[in-house]
Write a protein that holds these residues in place. Structure first.
Motif, PDB file in Angstrom:
ATOM      1  N   MET A  49      79.029  20.752   6.785  1.00 39.39           N
ATOM      2  CA  MET A  49      78.056  22.359   6.353  1.00 39.39           C
ATOM      3  C   MET A  49      77.904  23.402   5.553  1.00 39.39           C
ATOM      4  O   MET A  49      77.342  23.361   5.230  1.00 39.39           O
ATOM      5  CB  MET A  49      79.029  23.261   7.975  1.00 39.39           C
ATOM      6  N   LYS A  50      80.148  22.552   4.828  1.00 32.73           N
ATOM      7  CA  LYS A  50      80.050  22.939   3.363  1.00 32.73           C
ATOM      8  C   LYS A  50      78.971  22.454   2.112  1.00 32.73           C
ATOM      9  O   LYS A  50      78.733  23.130   1.602  1.00 32.73           O
ATOM     10  CB  LYS A  50      81.355  23.377   3.181  1.00 32.73           C
ATOM     11  N   GLU A  51      79.037  21.098   2.557  1.00 32.19           N
ATOM     12  CA  GLU A  51      77.882  20.567   1.321  1.00 32.19           C
ATOM     13  C   GLU A  51      76.869  20.888   2.262  1.00 32.19           C
ATOM     14  O   GLU A  51      76.191  20.771   0.545  1.00 32.19           O
ATOM     15  CB  GLU A  51      78.128  19.062   2.458  1.00 32.19           C
ATOM     16  N   MET A  52      76.028  21.377   3.252  1.00 33.75           N
ATOM     17  CA  MET A  52      74.634  21.982   3.478  1.00 33.75           C
ATOM     18  C   MET A  52      74.337  22.994   2.423  1.00 33.75           C
ATOM     19  O   MET A  52      73.305  23.326   1.938  1.00 33.75           O
ATOM     20  CB  MET A  52      74.384  21.976   4.238  1.00 33.75           C
ATOM     21  N   GLN A  53      76.083  23.759   2.332  1.00 34.29           N
ATOM     22  CA  GLN A  53      75.613  24.758   2.043  1.00 34.29           C
ATOM     23  C   GLN A  53      75.596  24.792   0.210  1.00 34.29           C
ATOM     24  O   GLN A  53      74.741  25.501  -0.270  1.00 34.29           O
ATOM     25  CB  GLN A  53      77.042  26.399   2.083  1.00 34.29           C
ATOM     26  N   GLN A  54      76.361  24.151  -0.325  1.00 36.69           N
ATOM     27  CA  GLN A  54      76.198  23.657  -1.474  1.00 36.69           C
ATOM     28  C   GLN A  54      74.993  23.098  -2.019  1.00 36.69           C
ATOM     29  O   GLN A  54      74.544  23.762  -2.598  1.00 36.69           O
ATOM     30  CB  GLN A  54      77.313  22.257  -1.304  1.00 36.69           C
ATOM     31  N   ARG A  55      74.360  22.491  -0.749  1.00 39.64           N
ATOM     32  CA  ARG A  55      73.186  22.028  -1.647  1.00 39.64           C
ATOM     33  C   ARG A  55      71.857  22.807  -1.511  1.00 39.64           C
ATOM     34  O   ARG A  55      70.954  23.020  -3.073  1.00 39.64           O
ATOM     35  CB  ARG A  55      72.885  20.667  -0.869  1.00 39.64           C
ATOM     36  N   LEU A  56      72.323  23.560  -0.541  1.00 42.85           N
ATOM     37  CA  LEU A  56      71.024  25.281  -0.824  1.00 42.85           C
ATOM     38  C   LEU A  56      71.369  25.988  -1.957  1.00 42.85           C
ATOM     39  O   LEU A  56      70.425  26.744  -2.057  1.00 42.85           O
ATOM     40  CB  LEU A  56      71.559  26.050   0.673  1.00 42.85           C
ATOM     41  N   LEU A  57      72.644  26.271  -2.407  1.00 46.84           N
ATOM     42  CA  LEU A  57      72.864  27.118  -3.661  1.00 46.84           C
ATOM     43  C   LEU A  57      72.005  26.320  -4.950  1.00 46.84           C
ATOM     44  O   LEU A  57      71.878  27.520  -5.306  1.00 46.84           O
ATOM     45  CB  LEU A  57      74.456  27.160  -4.065  1.00 46.84           C
ATOM     46  N   LYS A  58      71.928  24.975  -4.942  1.00 47.95           N
ATOM     47  CA  LYS A  58      70.999  24.270  -5.998  1.00 47.95           C
ATOM     48  C   LYS A  58      69.395  24.746  -5.861  1.00 47.95           C
ATOM     49  O   LYS A  58      69.131  24.040  -6.904  1.00 47.95           O
ATOM     50  CB  LYS A  58      71.896  23.050  -5.977  1.00 47.95           C
ATOM     51  N   MET A  59      68.800  24.369  -4.798  1.00 45.59           N
ATOM     52  CA  MET A  59      67.829  24.397  -4.518  1.00 45.59           C
ATOM     53  C   MET A  59      66.710  25.989  -4.510  1.00 45.59           C
ATOM     54  O   MET A  59      67.306  27.109  -4.566  1.00 45.59           O
ATOM     55  CB  MET A  59      67.294  24.059  -2.800  1.00 45.59           C
ATOM     56  N   ASN A  60      65.365  25.713  -4.422  1.00 52.48           N
ATOM     57  CA  ASN A  60      64.872  26.835  -4.724  1.00 52.48           C
ATOM     58  C   ASN A  60      64.563  27.259  -2.982  1.00 52.48           C
ATOM     59  O   ASN A  60      63.574  26.626  -2.578  1.00 52.48           O
ATOM     60  CB  ASN A  60      63.387  26.568  -5.581  1.00 52.48           C
ATOM     61  N   THR A  62      62.031  29.116  -2.112  1.00 55.86           N
ATOM     62  CA  THR A  62      60.416  28.824  -1.606  1.00 55.86           C
ATOM     63  C   THR A  62      60.291  27.219  -1.547  1.00 55.86           C
ATOM     64  O   THR A  62      58.999  26.800  -0.670  1.00 55.86           O
ATOM     65  CB  THR A  62      60.086  29.112  -2.833  1.00 55.86           C
ATOM     66  N   ASP A  63      61.345  26.355  -1.567  1.00 55.59           N
ATOM     67  CA  ASP A  63      61.212  25.638  -1.064  1.00 55.59           C
ATOM     68  C   ASP A  63      61.264  24.994   0.176  1.00 55.59           C
ATOM     69  O   ASP A  63      61.845  25.370   1.326  1.00 55.59           O
ATOM     70  CB  ASP A  63      61.601  24.018  -1.269  1.00 55.59           C
ATOM     71  N   LYS A  64      59.803  23.620   1.121  1.00 54.29           N
ATOM     72  CA  LYS A  64      59.914  23.310   2.292  1.00 54.29           C
ATOM     73  C   LYS A  64      61.692  23.009   2.852  1.00 54.29           C
ATOM     74  O   LYS A  64      62.130  23.194   3.891  1.00 54.29           O
ATOM     75  CB  LYS A  64      58.791  22.678   2.390  1.00 54.29           C
ATOM     76  N   GLU A  65      62.060  22.039   2.401  1.00 56.03           N
ATOM     77  CA  GLU A  65      62.269  21.671   1.835  1.00 56.03           C
ATOM     78  C   GLU A  65      63.895  22.742   2.299  1.00 56.03           C
ATOM     79  O   GLU A  65      65.490  22.087   3.404  1.00 56.03           O
ATOM     80  CB  GLU A  65      63.469  20.496   1.146  1.00 56.03           C
ATOM     81  N   GLN A  67      63.892  25.231   3.631  1.00 57.82           N
ATOM     82  CA  GLN A  67      63.733  26.246   5.279  1.00 57.82           C
ATOM     83  C   GLN A  67      64.952  25.278   6.083  1.00 57.82           C
ATOM     84  O   GLN A  67      65.040  25.640   6.823  1.00 57.82           O
ATOM     85  CB  GLN A  67      62.492  26.272   5.098  1.00 57.82           C
ATOM     86  N   GLU A  68      64.078  24.023   5.726  1.00 57.75           N
ATOM     87  CA  GLU A  68      64.834  22.716   6.648  1.00 57.75           C
ATOM     88  C   GLU A  68      65.127  22.303   7.168  1.00 57.75           C
ATOM     89  O   GLU A  68      66.810  22.660   7.818  1.00 57.75           O
ATOM     90  CB  GLU A  68      64.022  21.381   6.564  1.00 57.75           C
ATOM     91  N   LEU A  69      66.271  22.917   5.833  1.00 58.28           N
ATOM     92  CA  LEU A  69      68.196  22.720   5.099  1.00 58.28           C
ATOM     93  C   LEU A  69      68.168  23.705   6.161  1.00 58.28           C
ATOM     94  O   LEU A  69      69.612  23.201   6.893  1.00 58.28           O
ATOM     95  CB  LEU A  69      68.042  21.728   4.209  1.00 58.28           C
ATOM     96  N   GLN A  70      68.095  25.085   5.772  1.00 56.13           N
ATOM     97  CA  GLN A  70      68.592  26.447   6.223  1.00 56.13           C
ATOM     98  C   GLN A  70      68.198  25.840   7.780  1.00 56.13           C
ATOM     99  O   GLN A  70      69.878  26.964   8.680  1.00 56.13           O
ATOM    100  CB  GLN A  70      67.838  27.511   5.951  1.00 56.13           C
ATOM    101  N   ASN A  71      67.759  25.610   8.404  1.00 57.03           N
ATOM    102  CA  ASN A  71      67.417  25.844  10.005  1.00 57.03           C
ATOM    103  C   ASN A  71      68.368  24.508  10.551  1.00 57.03           C
ATOM    104  O   ASN A  71      69.243  24.597  11.239  1.00 57.03           O
ATOM    105  CB  ASN A  71      65.922  24.856  10.933  1.00 57.03           C
ATOM    106  N   LYS A  72      68.783  23.295  10.022  1.00 63.41           N
ATOM    107  CA  LYS A  72      69.715  21.962  10.802  1.00 63.41           C
ATOM    108  C   LYS A  72      70.830  23.156  10.356  1.00 63.41           C
ATOM    109  O   LYS A  72      71.653  22.868  11.374  1.00 63.41           O
ATOM    110  CB  LYS A  72      69.894  21.372   9.176  1.00 63.41           C
ATOM    111  N   LEU A  73      70.982  23.906   9.202  1.00 54.43           N
ATOM    112  CA  LEU A  73      72.426  24.248   9.185  1.00 54.43           C
ATOM    113  C   LEU A  73      72.842  25.425  10.447  1.00 54.43           C
ATOM    114  O   LEU A  73      73.848  25.854  10.665  1.00 54.43           O
ATOM    115  CB  LEU A  73      72.358  25.213   7.389  1.00 54.43           C
ATOM    116  N   LEU A  74      71.669  26.478  10.852  1.00 56.56           N
ATOM    117  CA  LEU A  74      71.830  27.501  11.374  1.00 56.56           C
ATOM    118  C   LEU A  74      72.426  26.525  12.618  1.00 56.56           C
ATOM    119  O   LEU A  74      73.046  27.149  13.842  1.00 56.56           O
ATOM    120  CB  LEU A  74      70.521  28.251  11.534  1.00 56.56           C
TER     121      LEU A  74
END
Length: 150
Positions: A49-60, A62-65, A67-74
């Motif tokens: 989850m920490k790794e996913m959060q770090q990746r989310l911080l680097k992403m835009n 509005t990207d579809k990716e 949203q998918e990563l955020q849903n996986k994190l939730l």
């Protein structure tokens, strides 16, 4: 104010009883978490989850990716919370019984630790809840270290 002894035991004052209750509930809580929760799953999930959060911080956003990563994190967060609640659900009934017993033998509005001065937001001292709360924090942290829980 005269010192009250519980069951006529000279060392068992309401303060000592509250500290013992705090120690017992902290021990039960930490042991149940260690042996009931899947600690390996929790450790790996928290790392992921920490790794996913770090990746989310680097992403835009509005990207579809994103949203998918955020849903996986939730989803993962819900699984972790469910795993963390298992020990709580198991220990809830015994804790209710212990606190009902404590309430029956200790007046909850009795000052157990007197500061000598009236502190803002706290008052002149700690009653049952204040003593229990702070001693439980201390005991839980010490027991967590002893039991090698991160």
């Amino acid at each position: 104010m005269a010192v009250e002894y519980i069951y006529g035991i000279t060392w068992l004052t309401p303060l000592v009883f509250t500290l013992l209750l705090s120690l017992v509930t902290s021990l039960i809580s930490q042991l149940s978490f260690k042996f009931i929760a899947n600690n390996e799953f929790l450790k790996l999930s928290m790392k992921e989850m920490k790794e996913m959060q770090q990746r989310l911080l680097k992403m835009n956003t509005t990207d579809k990716e994103y949203q998918e990563l955020q849903n996986k994190l939730l989803d993962m967060n819900m699984k972790v919370m469910t795993e963390q609640l298992k020990p709580t659900m198991i220990t809830m009934i015994p804790f209710f019984i212990l606190f009902a017993y404590a309430r029956s033998i200790i007046p909850m509005d009795q000052t157990l630790i007197n500061f000598g001065v009236n502190l803002p937001l706290i008052g002149p001292g700690f009653e049952f809840f204040g003593v229990y709360f702070f001693s439980s924090l201390i005991f839980s942290n010490v027991l967590r270290k002893i039991l090698n829980r991160k």
